[in-house]
Design a protein around this motif. Structure first.
Motif, PDB file in Angstrom:
ATOM      1  N   SER A  81       2.071 -12.078  -1.897  1.00 44.26           N
ATOM      2  CA  SER A  81       2.424 -10.693  -1.597  1.00 44.26           C
ATOM      3  C   SER A  81       3.929 -10.484  -1.678  1.00 44.26           C
ATOM      4  O   SER A  81       4.399  -9.461  -2.169  1.00 44.26           O
ATOM      5  CB  SER A  81       1.911 -10.306  -0.212  1.00 44.26           C
ATOM      6  OG  SER A  81       0.514 -10.394  -0.185  1.00 44.26           O
ATOM      7  N   LEU A  82       4.684 -11.467  -1.194  1.00 41.49           N
ATOM      8  CA  LEU A  82       6.141 -11.350  -1.304  1.00 41.49           C
ATOM      9  C   LEU A  82       6.540 -11.314  -2.773  1.00 41.49           C
ATOM     10  O   LEU A  82       7.364 -10.512  -3.197  1.00 41.49           O
ATOM     11  CB  LEU A  82       6.827 -12.541  -0.620  1.00 41.49           C
ATOM     12  CG  LEU A  82       6.832 -12.546   0.917  1.00 41.49           C
ATOM     13  CD1 LEU A  82       7.337 -13.888   1.435  1.00 41.49           C
ATOM     14  CD2 LEU A  82       7.680 -11.405   1.479  1.00 41.49           C
ATOM     15  N   GLU A  83       5.889 -12.169  -3.548  1.00 40.92           N
ATOM     16  CA  GLU A  83       6.220 -12.257  -4.970  1.00 40.92           C
ATOM     17  C   GLU A  83       5.914 -10.948  -5.685  1.00 40.92           C
ATOM     18  O   GLU A  83       6.695 -10.463  -6.495  1.00 40.92           O
ATOM     19  CB  GLU A  83       5.429 -13.411  -5.600  1.00 40.92           C
ATOM     20  CG  GLU A  83       5.827 -13.701  -7.032  1.00 40.92           C
ATOM     21  CD  GLU A  83       4.906 -14.735  -7.690  1.00 40.92           C
ATOM     22  OE1 GLU A  83       3.964 -15.207  -7.015  1.00 40.92           O
ATOM     23  OE2 GLU A  83       5.127 -15.037  -8.868  1.00 40.92           O
ATOM     24  N   LYS A  84       4.762 -10.361  -5.356  1.00 42.28           N
ATOM     25  CA  LYS A  84       4.329  -9.168  -6.088  1.00 42.28           C
ATOM     26  C   LYS A  84       4.671  -7.863  -5.381  1.00 42.28           C
ATOM     27  O   LYS A  84       4.264  -6.791  -5.812  1.00 42.28           O
ATOM     28  CB  LYS A  84       2.822  -9.246  -6.319  1.00 42.28           C
ATOM     29  CG  LYS A  84       2.410 -10.422  -7.197  1.00 42.28           C
ATOM     30  CD  LYS A  84       0.980 -10.271  -7.665  1.00 42.28           C
ATOM     31  CE  LYS A  84       0.446 -11.520  -8.330  1.00 42.28           C
ATOM     32  NZ  LYS A  84       1.150 -11.929  -9.560  1.00 42.28           N
ATOM     33  N   GLY A  85       5.372  -7.962  -4.260  1.00 40.78           N
ATOM     34  CA  GLY A  85       5.772  -6.739  -3.565  1.00 40.78           C
ATOM     35  C   GLY A  85       4.627  -6.004  -2.900  1.00 40.78           C
ATOM     36  O   GLY A  85       4.623  -4.778  -2.806  1.00 40.78           O
ATOM     37  N   ILE A  86       3.644  -6.744  -2.433  1.00 41.32           N
ATOM     38  CA  ILE A  86       2.538  -6.117  -1.699  1.00 41.32           C
ATOM     39  C   ILE A  86       2.842  -6.179  -0.210  1.00 41.32           C
ATOM     40  O   ILE A  86       3.382  -7.163   0.291  1.00 41.32           O
ATOM     41  CB  ILE A  86       1.207  -6.843  -2.009  1.00 41.32           C
ATOM     42  CG1 ILE A  86       0.868  -6.651  -3.478  1.00 41.32           C
ATOM     43  CG2 ILE A  86       0.087  -6.325  -1.129  1.00 41.32           C
ATOM     44  CD1 ILE A  86      -0.249  -7.538  -3.960  1.00 41.32           C
ATOM     45  N   HIS A  87       2.465  -5.112   0.492  1.00 44.18           N
ATOM     46  CA  HIS A  87       2.825  -4.954   1.900  1.00 44.18           C
ATOM     47  C   HIS A  87       1.689  -5.464   2.794  1.00 44.18           C
ATOM     48  O   HIS A  87       0.556  -5.032   2.666  1.00 44.18           O
ATOM     49  CB  HIS A  87       3.075  -3.463   2.122  1.00 44.18           C
ATOM     50  CG  HIS A  87       3.748  -3.138   3.410  1.00 44.18           C
ATOM     51  ND1 HIS A  87       4.179  -1.876   3.698  1.00 44.18           N
ATOM     52  CD2 HIS A  87       4.060  -3.892   4.483  1.00 44.18           C
ATOM     53  CE1 HIS A  87       4.738  -1.867   4.908  1.00 44.18           C
ATOM     54  NE2 HIS A  87       4.668  -3.079   5.402  1.00 44.18           N
ATOM     55  N   ILE A  88       2.021  -6.377   3.702  1.00 45.54           N
ATOM     56  CA  ILE A  88       1.009  -6.971   4.587  1.00 45.54           C
ATOM     57  C   ILE A  88       1.238  -6.594   6.043  1.00 45.54           C
ATOM     58  O   ILE A  88       2.379  -6.569   6.507  1.00 45.54           O
ATOM     59  CB  ILE A  88       1.058  -8.517   4.529  1.00 45.54           C
ATOM     60  CG1 ILE A  88       0.816  -9.028   3.124  1.00 45.54           C
ATOM     61  CG2 ILE A  88       0.044  -9.135   5.474  1.00 45.54           C
ATOM     62  CD1 ILE A  88       0.762 -10.548   3.054  1.00 45.54           C
ATOM     63  N   HIS A  89       0.135  -6.327   6.736  1.00 49.54           N
ATOM     64  CA  HIS A  89       0.172  -6.288   8.191  1.00 49.54           C
ATOM     65  C   HIS A  89      -0.711  -7.424   8.699  1.00 49.54           C
ATOM     66  O   HIS A  89      -1.815  -7.631   8.190  1.00 49.54           O
ATOM     67  CB  HIS A  89      -0.358  -4.948   8.720  1.00 49.54           C
ATOM     68  CG  HIS A  89       0.639  -3.834   8.575  1.00 49.54           C
ATOM     69  ND1 HIS A  89       0.665  -2.755   9.418  1.00 49.54           N
ATOM     70  CD2 HIS A  89       1.643  -3.639   7.687  1.00 49.54           C
ATOM     71  CE1 HIS A  89       1.655  -1.935   9.055  1.00 49.54           C
ATOM     72  NE2 HIS A  89       2.256  -2.447   7.997  1.00 49.54           N
ATOM     73  N   THR A  90      -0.228  -8.152   9.691  1.00 48.25           N
ATOM     74  CA  THR A  90      -1.028  -9.258  10.225  1.00 48.25           C
ATOM     75  C   THR A  90      -1.469  -8.932  11.646  1.00 48.25           C
ATOM     76  O   THR A  90      -0.680  -8.454  12.456  1.00 48.25           O
ATOM     77  CB  THR A  90      -0.203 -10.567  10.274  1.00 48.25           C
ATOM     78  OG1 THR A  90       1.026 -10.304  10.954  1.00 48.25           O
ATOM     79  CG2 THR A  90       0.082 -11.082   8.881  1.00 48.25           C
TER      80      THR A  90
END
Ligand SMILES: [Zn+2]
Lengths: 546, 288
Positions: free
Chosen positions: A339-348
């Motif tokens: 996700s960091l690589e592809k710019g995807i936003h995560i909530h954990t």
């Protein structure tokens, strides 16, 4: 391209350059500006709308952690301890004793014409009845012939009657399961603890198998609750988002009269990290103005009151075993890195501090490999984090969305049972987050607790528990900070703060229309601020006319 | 409703990379007409070898020989309920637990489902990594709980470790999973009759698809002509049979009724026997 100028008793803009104004001009669903009528007249011909001249306008509220299934649950009978408003504006009075629970169930029972139809109810909370439990014999008094199931407010326990147990083949002796307490007769008492136990019986009492799913009617009803609570943008956290569900959500939210912007997050379960990322990238393409797709929610552990949260030494106050991991560190790392690589936003989702620690470790590693200046990965709930963890969050550029409401509903239980007095004081540490400059939102996790950001703000400001104790004086925050958290704070965690969260030039015309002024009302009365309705994308939604 | 109609469920647990997927593919290759239903936590990085797949639709993959594979995500109980309802009814359900799941907890949940019964908990342990993983900051207690839950531990990938290390790991494993039989494997090649209870074929030589390993198993039959107290018999058999992995058969109890006795590791179950069966127990042991 008509310009509308609304007048108001007061406008709270969240724009520090002019924090309070009296007029706001809008065009094409966006704010032209806010200020005096004279100033705004400079934009050209306008229509003055005085509907709100006695009201207070603030930026549309943003709920950063809710589930649209709150809309769906209202199809079932409400038996919660606290008064709660349904999507149609009816306030259901809280039931204060088991007798009242049964009486309300009887009322619903009487309305059912099909003698075999199940009777599902929700939001029971026996901690408020001195922990007196509801038994199957109690529920049998409502009906012996139709299956009845009452879901607890926490969502972790289900009480059923004898008929429901019989249908599930569990009205028998010899059951040996920690989630199925037995009575003196050796038969189950009707209390079922934990999702694995609830599912086989739940299907017989009318609870949909996938409790996270939300149907069309539910999504519509959810938005009505948004209007009634001043919310113009809300997350649906989270769902598997298969194609048909996404098509339904696109259709519903795209309707001219749909009053809210929904941000659904893709749940990590059931697919490999690689497939998850691929799906989310596809979902992103399907986004529309009122349906924002393309984010991921990763569930790392369980819940503190269900003793399934992963907590660090010395563990649970009552000595319960440590909780459960819902993902391995390897997979979490893989999702974070990709996700960091592809710019995807995560909530954990992390409730316990050990789970939070794992996310922080993975982020630290991941960021070394994929430096990312503005990832805004957000720790959801993050209820037990200590000060050292907040310092790490700040360094790692993480946001936090704290479960302020939890403190009110279960704070006493945390103090007495789950984590004990000292750690209970630091739970949902809003002041620590702000002190360490961790971008912060606060949430309801509706339907676990009711949707209503102003109530959530009240919780964070006063930190009262249901029994009336102030728990964690040092973690109280100011009204101004709380109002920021439920507008720009939450918008920031969704990367929407450039669009929503304040009333200023260029932003969406999303407003909460209030009868009272949250800035001048006594802080302990913040929860009593009445909501007239909303303006969303320039469209007016009066709660009274829904 | 009798026990006999229940579908046996074998839980395959173990941490990531321990060889669960390989084991499941091996089982499918040696299913030999048995209709297996495989439940996996997630599809992807293909859990099933491509040549076994016949069709794929949503959460269900149809496999050769009438087998199926389904993913369950976070809703394991529902998935087992669904699979048990499938037509034709599967002969055996193999449930692959996620790498962080506690198989014992899954087993107790299964005990609440009416048409399934637990056949056993098989946990794979990677001979190379299991010992160090068991002290991991985050995963230590999870790994240990998995090993303690096991009826059978497959100590896998033994070809990748030196014999003295293997010995040490085995000793350590003996100490932490004292309810389990420990079987050493390479490439997850345990015989299907060991992993899944399979009475009909247990008197045949065990075919694991890896002949070099068959030697470690020994299968024999007990006639069981005298009546016994089934519970006492099972306890004694477990206590007095070194290396017992599985046993299944029928015994006559003191009142003359036939009972089914099933043993896996140190776990046993006694149930009503089906009609028209003869007394006798088949026992599989493993050479240490
Ligand atoms: Zn939630």
């Amino acid at each position: 391209m008509t310009i509308t100028i609304f007048s108001a008793r007061k406008i709270i803009t969240m724009n520090p350059a002019r924090s309070n104004t009296t007029h706001v001009a809008i065009r094409d669903g966006h704010v032209l500006g806010s200020g005096s009528l004279e100033e705004l007249a400079g934009w050209g011909d306008y229509v003055l709308d005085e509907t709100f001249k006695d009201k207070v306008i603030m930026p549309g509220l943003v709920e950063g952690h809710s589930h649209a299934m709150e809309g769906t649950l209202w199809k079932y009978t409400y038996v919660g301890f606290f008064d709660r408003m349904d999507p149609h504006g009816k306030v259901w009075s809280g039931v204060k004793a088991i007798g009242e629970v049964l009486a309300r169930l009887k009322e619903s029972e009487a309305k059912l014409s099909d003698p075999d139809a199940p009777l599902p109810a929700w939001s029971l909370d026996p901690i408020y009845f001195d922990n007196e439990r509801v038994t199957r014999q109690d529920l049998d008094k409502v009906s012996e012939t139709r299956p009845i199931g009452v879901m607890h407010a926490s969502g972790h326990i289900l009480n059923v009657n004898s008929k429901a147990l019989e249908l599930a083949g569990l009205l028998k002796t010899g059951i040996d399961h920690p989630g199925v307490p037995l009575g003196e007769d050796g038969l189950p008492t009707g209390e079922l603890k934990g999702p694995d136990v609830m599912t086989p019986v739940g299907v017989h009492v009318g609870f949909d198998r996938d409790m996270l799913s939300c149907d069309e009617e539910g999504l519509i009803d959810f938005a009505k609750l948004c209007v009634r609570t001043g919310v113009t943008t809300a997350t649906d956290l989270a769902a598997r988002l298969p194609d048909d569900a996404v098509a339904m959500m696109s259709d519903v939210t795209g309707r001219d009269n749909y009053p809210a912007r929904i941000v659904p997050l893709r749940f990590h379960h059931g697919v490999t990290p690689v497939d998850l990322i691929e799906h989310v990238l596809k979902l992103k393409e399907l986004s529309s103005d009122r349906l924002r797709l393309g984010m991921i929610k990763v569930v790392v552990d369980g819940s503190i009151q269900g003793f399934s949260a992963r907590i660090r030494w010395p563990g649970y106050y009552n000595g319960a075993d440590n909780g459960l991991w819902y993902i391995s560190p390897e997979q979490l790392r893989e999702i974070i890195n990709m996700s960091l690589e592809k710019g995807i936003h995560i909530h954990t989702h992390t409730n316990g501090d050990e789970a939070t620690e794992l996310v922080l470790d993975c982020m630290e590693e991941g960021l070394r490999q994929y430096p990312s200046l503005d990832h805004r990965f957000t720790l959801q709930h993050c209820q037990l984090a200590d000060r050292a963890q907040f310092r790490r969050m700040a360094k790692l550029g993480m946001c936090v969305n704290l479960f302020a409401n939890h403190h009110f509903y279960w704070g006493d239980e945390h103090y007495n049972l789950t984590v004990g007095p000292e750690r209970a004081l630091r739970m949902n540490a809003c002041a620590t987050a702000l002190e360490n400059a961790v971008p912060m939102a606060i949430h309801s996790d509706a339907p676990i607790t009711p949707l209503g950001p102003l109530f959530t703000a009240w919780c964070a400001v006063n930190r009262l528990t249901a029994s009336g104790r102030t728990q964690g004086e040092s973690e109280k925050i100011s009204v101004a900070d709380a109002l920021y958290a439920i507008t720009l704070g939450a918008a920031y965690t969704l990367k929407l703060d450039g669009e929503i969260g304040s009333i200023e030039t260029g932003k969406r015309a999303d407003f909460a229309i209030l009868e009272d002024d949250p800035e001048s009302i006594a802080p302990e009365k913040l929860r009593d601020v009445k909501v007239w309705g909303t303006v969303q994308d320039g469209r007016i939604f009066s709660a009274a006319d829904l | 409703m009798t026990q006999a109609q229940n579908i046996p469920v074998t839980i395959v647990g173990g941490y990531l990379g321990s060889g669960k997927t390989t084991l499941i593919n091996n089982l499918l290759r040696h299913a030999d007409g048995k209709k297996l239903a495989i439940l996996v936590n997630e599809f992807g990085e293909l859990p099933i070898d491509a040549d076994l797949i016949e069709a794929e639709e949503g959460d269900v993959i149809s496999l050769s020989g009438g087998c199926v594979c389904c993913s369950y995500g976070n809703d394991l109980t529902s998935a087992v309920m669904d699979v048990a309802q499938m037509q034709p009814t599967p002969d055996h359900i193999v449930l692959e637990a996620s790498g962080v799941a506690l198989p014992g907890a899954i087993a107790s949940s299964l005990s609440l489902l009416n048409n399934c019964s637990l056949d056993g908990i098989v946990v794979l342990a990677d001979a190379e990594t299991v010992k160090s993983k068991s002290t991991d900051k985050y995963m230590s207690d999870t790994i240990m709980r998995q090993l303690t839950d096991a009826d059978i531990v497959l100590l896998n990938k033994i070809d990748l470790v030196a014999s003295e290390d293997l010995h040490a790991t085995r000793e350590w494993l003996n100490g932490c999973s004292n309810n389990a039989s420990i079987i050493e494997t390479k490439h997850s090649t345990a015989p299907i009759a060991v992993v899944l209870q399979d009475f009909e074929r247990q008197s045949q030589p065990l075919d694991s698809g890896a002949p070099q390993h068959v030697d470690q198993f020994h299968t024999y039959k007990l006639d069981m002509e005298k009546s016994v107290d089934p519970k006492h018999f099972a306890e004694e058999l477990i206590a007095n049979t070194p290396g017992i992995v599985r046993a299944k058969g029928f015994v006559r109890d003191k009142s003359g009724d036939l009972k089914t006795v099933q043993i896996v590791g140190k776990r046993f179950a006694i149930s009503e026997s089906p009609d028209n069966v003869e007394c006798g127990m088949v026992v599989i042991t493993v050479q240490p």
